[in-house]
Design a protein around this motif. Structure first.
Motif, PDB file in Angstrom:
ATOM      1  N   THR A 191      28.916  12.009  -4.179  1.00 48.18           N
ATOM      2  CA  THR A 191      29.243  12.653  -5.453  1.00 48.18           C
ATOM      3  C   THR A 191      30.144  13.863  -5.252  1.00 48.18           C
ATOM      4  O   THR A 191      29.947  14.659  -4.330  1.00 48.18           O
ATOM      5  N   PHE A 192      31.150  13.940  -6.107  1.00 52.08           N
ATOM      6  CA  PHE A 192      32.076  15.079  -6.145  1.00 52.08           C
ATOM      7  C   PHE A 192      31.853  15.785  -7.478  1.00 52.08           C
ATOM      8  O   PHE A 192      32.372  15.331  -8.499  1.00 52.08           O
ATOM      9  N   PRO A 193      31.063  16.868  -7.498  1.00 51.09           N
ATOM     10  CA  PRO A 193      30.849  17.535  -8.777  1.00 51.09           C
ATOM     11  C   PRO A 193      32.159  18.102  -9.323  1.00 51.09           C
ATOM     12  O   PRO A 193      33.002  18.574  -8.561  1.00 51.09           O
ATOM     13  N   ILE A 194      32.313  17.994 -10.630  1.00 48.70           N
ATOM     14  CA  ILE A 194      33.549  18.451 -11.275  1.00 48.70           C
ATOM     15  C   ILE A 194      33.209  19.660 -12.136  1.00 48.70           C
ATOM     16  O   ILE A 194      32.268  19.614 -12.933  1.00 48.70           O
ATOM     17  N   PHE A 195      33.972  20.728 -11.946  1.00 48.95           N
ATOM     18  CA  PHE A 195      33.677  21.979 -12.634  1.00 48.95           C
ATOM     19  C   PHE A 195      34.758  22.315 -13.651  1.00 48.95           C
ATOM     20  O   PHE A 195      35.927  21.959 -13.476  1.00 48.95           O
ATOM     21  N   SER A 196      34.355  23.026 -14.700  1.00 50.15           N
ATOM     22  CA  SER A 196      35.330  23.535 -15.661  1.00 50.15           C
ATOM     23  C   SER A 196      36.112  24.654 -14.973  1.00 50.15           C
ATOM     24  O   SER A 196      35.686  25.151 -13.934  1.00 50.15           O
ATOM     25  N   GLY A 203      30.629  17.407 -14.857  1.00 48.48           N
ATOM     26  CA  GLY A 203      30.570  15.963 -14.623  1.00 48.48           C
ATOM     27  C   GLY A 203      30.673  15.662 -13.143  1.00 48.48           C
ATOM     28  O   GLY A 203      30.682  16.578 -12.306  1.00 48.48           O
ATOM     29  N   PHE A 204      30.753  14.362 -12.829  1.00 47.54           N
ATOM     30  CA  PHE A 204      30.835  13.954 -11.430  1.00 47.54           C
ATOM     31  C   PHE A 204      31.895  12.881 -11.231  1.00 47.54           C
ATOM     32  O   PHE A 204      32.150  12.068 -12.119  1.00 47.54           O
ATOM     33  N   GLY A 233      38.869  20.525  -8.663  1.00 47.45           N
ATOM     34  CA  GLY A 233      39.125  21.564  -7.667  1.00 47.45           C
ATOM     35  C   GLY A 233      39.746  22.829  -8.232  1.00 47.45           C
ATOM     36  O   GLY A 233      39.939  23.805  -7.509  1.00 47.45           O
ATOM     37  N   TYR A 234      40.052  22.827  -9.546  1.00 51.84           N
ATOM     38  CA  TYR A 234      40.774  23.975 -10.102  1.00 51.84           C
ATOM     39  C   TYR A 234      39.995  25.279  -9.956  1.00 51.84           C
ATOM     40  O   TYR A 234      40.555  26.309  -9.604  1.00 51.84           O
TER      41      TYR A 234
END
Ligand SMILES: [Zn+2]
Length: 544
Positions: A191-196, A203-204, A233-234
């Motif tokens: 899983t690659f967690p996705i951040f705002s 999300g993932f 990654g932002y």
């Protein structure tokens, strides 16, 4: 949180002409105001503000909305930020509500499951083995909070034991439901967690390690997760992006992780989607140069072409690095080719050159007809650029095609009218019916009693949007703002619809006489249509 009623009060006192007039110069034109569009480059104003409807719309680029939308787009603010801004413009005190937002439980569900994924990774040899094989270091695993989503049952059990309601997990996109069955979306995946951008988990992304046919999977769109606006990654790269005034956009999670590991700490990626206008607010923050790092396969080059067109037409500086077939940034880091990567990123091909070269490469320039097409496509593209920039690249396009620069005609021959003529056919009757549905929604039933969408030939999409009362859509705003389109009142509408249908059947008959279908079928249909016309002329309705 800002109180909803308070936002409504603010909306009531805000005047769109005031607000936009604060930012750009508006000129009165009839009942509306006009200006040069601030969202795209143009010489003749196609940006219209309507005080009566309290909306703006650009006939050139389709930008539009209400006063809040304008402040959001112009100042690149979020919705609540734009509300605050407007409130301060009008010296209006907003009421702020205390307490948790309704989204808090969704954030909590995501945070909890992420803890579970992270701890699972540490105990799963297969998953760790995969990451090791790809060259991912333990520092990177930590930095990007990588994890492992096991089978569905353990995830459900974990959520239950941590008192996370399934309803929240469903809404957060962690779980999915099919009939009675509830199951985890990410199964046996890294899983690659996705951040705002602000660093909230939304999300993932997941990479299968058990040969699932879908190599990568993303969380679905949720209240928190909007794929077309987020860059992977932002939040980690943000500071360096501002500092170095550089952002590297690649295609995959693994590329981002490995580029950071290799020292390229301004790398981000789109989430399995193309780069779109939705990404522009993030990409332009801090005004970095944008480098697109895409694959050399057909899909990659196509994606780079579209993205380059988008970025250059918005006057964003930067260029493209295409990786040769079979090589990607992640592999190059693993192979220790940092200096080659550095070299590549230092000399990207500027967007405009890349677009023009890619366009001309797709045509066989030995063939005069193809060459003409390449010229046409090149010119169409140059016209989307700021005029001075387009002028600069005339010679470049001419040289690529081996023609005289004077053949690259950027100015339209005829004087352009203020409203650029649309390439699509416009049908006045259809537009009037649609506008009537928009302005008098209570007449929609009358319309549907007599015609349906199959009778609409040229403006099916607008008809559908009008049925949904979708007033946000640019095409709908265009119709509302076009004073040339008349509307019908209740009395006229019925008569007009019958006339419209008669026209429809007359056209059908005309088409049939020229078609090649068997004679018997043809005469049957023609007879049927003629009967319909007779009925309609008597004022009777047709039931098919
Ligand atoms: Zn515009």
């Amino acid at each position: 949180m800002i109180d909803k009623a308070s936002i409504e009060q603010l909306k009531n006192i805000v005047d769109i002409v005031d607000v936009i007039g604060n930012y750009i110069e508006l000129k009165k034109a009839g009942t509306n105001y006009k200006a040069l569009c601030p969202f795209h480059n143009e010489d003749t104003p196609s940006f219209v503000v309507s005080p009566a409807k309290q909306i703006y719309h650009c006939f050139g680029c389709g930008a539009g909305g209400d006063a809040i939308k304008f402040v959001m787009d112009y100042e690149k603010l979020s919705y609540p930020e734009a509300i605050e801004k407007l409130a301060s413009m009008y010296n209006f005190s907003l009421v702020h509500t205390q307490g948790q937002s309704s989204l808090a439980p969704l954030f909590k569900a995501l945070e909890e499951i992420n803890k579970f994924y992270k701890s699972n990774l540490l105990h799963n040899q297969q998953a760790l083995g995969y990451l090791k094989e790809r060259g991912v270091s333990s520092v990177s695993i930590e930095k990007f909070s990588l994890g492992y989503a096991p089978d569905s049952a353990s995830q459900l059990a974990y959520l239950k034991s941590h008192l996370i309601p399934f309803q929240d997990a469903l809404q957060a996109g962690i779980l999915a439901q099919e009939g009675e069955r509830v199951y985890a979306r990410m199964i046996e995946r890294i899983t690659f967690p996705i951040f705002s951008p602000k660093g909230a988990l939304v999300g993932f992304g997941g990479r299968t390690i058990t040969n699932h046919p879908a190599k990568y999977l993303n969380s679905p769109e949720t209240k928190l997760f909007h794929k077309s606006k987020i860059l992977y990654g932002y939040h980690i790269a943000k500071e360096q992006i501002f500092k170095k005034k550089l952002i590297i956009v690649c295609e995959g999670y693994m590329d981002v992780v490995m580029l950071h590991q290799g020292g390229f700490d301004t790398a981000v990626a789109t989430l399995g989607t193309a780069l779109t206008a939705g990404h522009l607010p993030l990409l332009t923050r801090g005004e970095p140069r944008v480098i697109l790092a895409y694959d050399g396969d057909k899909a990659g080059i196509n994606a780079a072409l579209k993205a380059s067109k988008l970025l250059s037409s918005h006057d964003i500086d930067g260029g493209v690095v295409i990786f040769p077939q079979g090589l990607d940034p992640a592999d190059m880091v693993v192979q220790g080719k940092q200096s080659e990567l550095h070299e590549l990123f230092s000399h990207p091909q500027p967007f405009i050159q890349f677009v023009l070269e890619t366009i001309t490469k797709t045509y066989d320039l030995q063939n005069p007809k193809e060459k003409q097409k390449a010229l046409f496509e090149g010119i169409e593209y140059l016209k989307t650029l700021p005029p001075l920039v387009a002028e600069e690249y005339r010679d470049y396009l001419a040289a690529l095609l081996n023609i005289l620069p004077s053949k690259v005609q950027l100015q339209p021959k005829k004087q352009q009218t203020t409203q650029p003529a649309s390439l699509e056919t416009r049908d006045a009757k259809e537009l009037s019916i649609i506008k009537t549905m928009l302005v008098h929604p209570y007449l929609i039933d009358t319309v549907l009693d007599i015609i349906d969408i199959k009778h609409i030939i040229y403006h099916k999409e607008e008809f559908r949007l009008a049925l949904e009362q979708n007033l946000e859509h640019p095409k709908i705003r265009e119709i509302l703002l076009d004073d040339g389109i008349i509307t019908f009142d209740e009395e006229n509408l019925h008569k007009e619809l019958l006339v419209f249908l008669i026209k429809y059947y007359e056209n059908k008959i005309k088409q049939l006489t020229h078609s090649n279908i068997p004679f018997e079928q043809k005469s049957y249909l023609i007879r049927k249509y003629k009967e319909n016309i007779i009925k309609l002329k008597r004022g009777e309705m047709i039931i098919e």
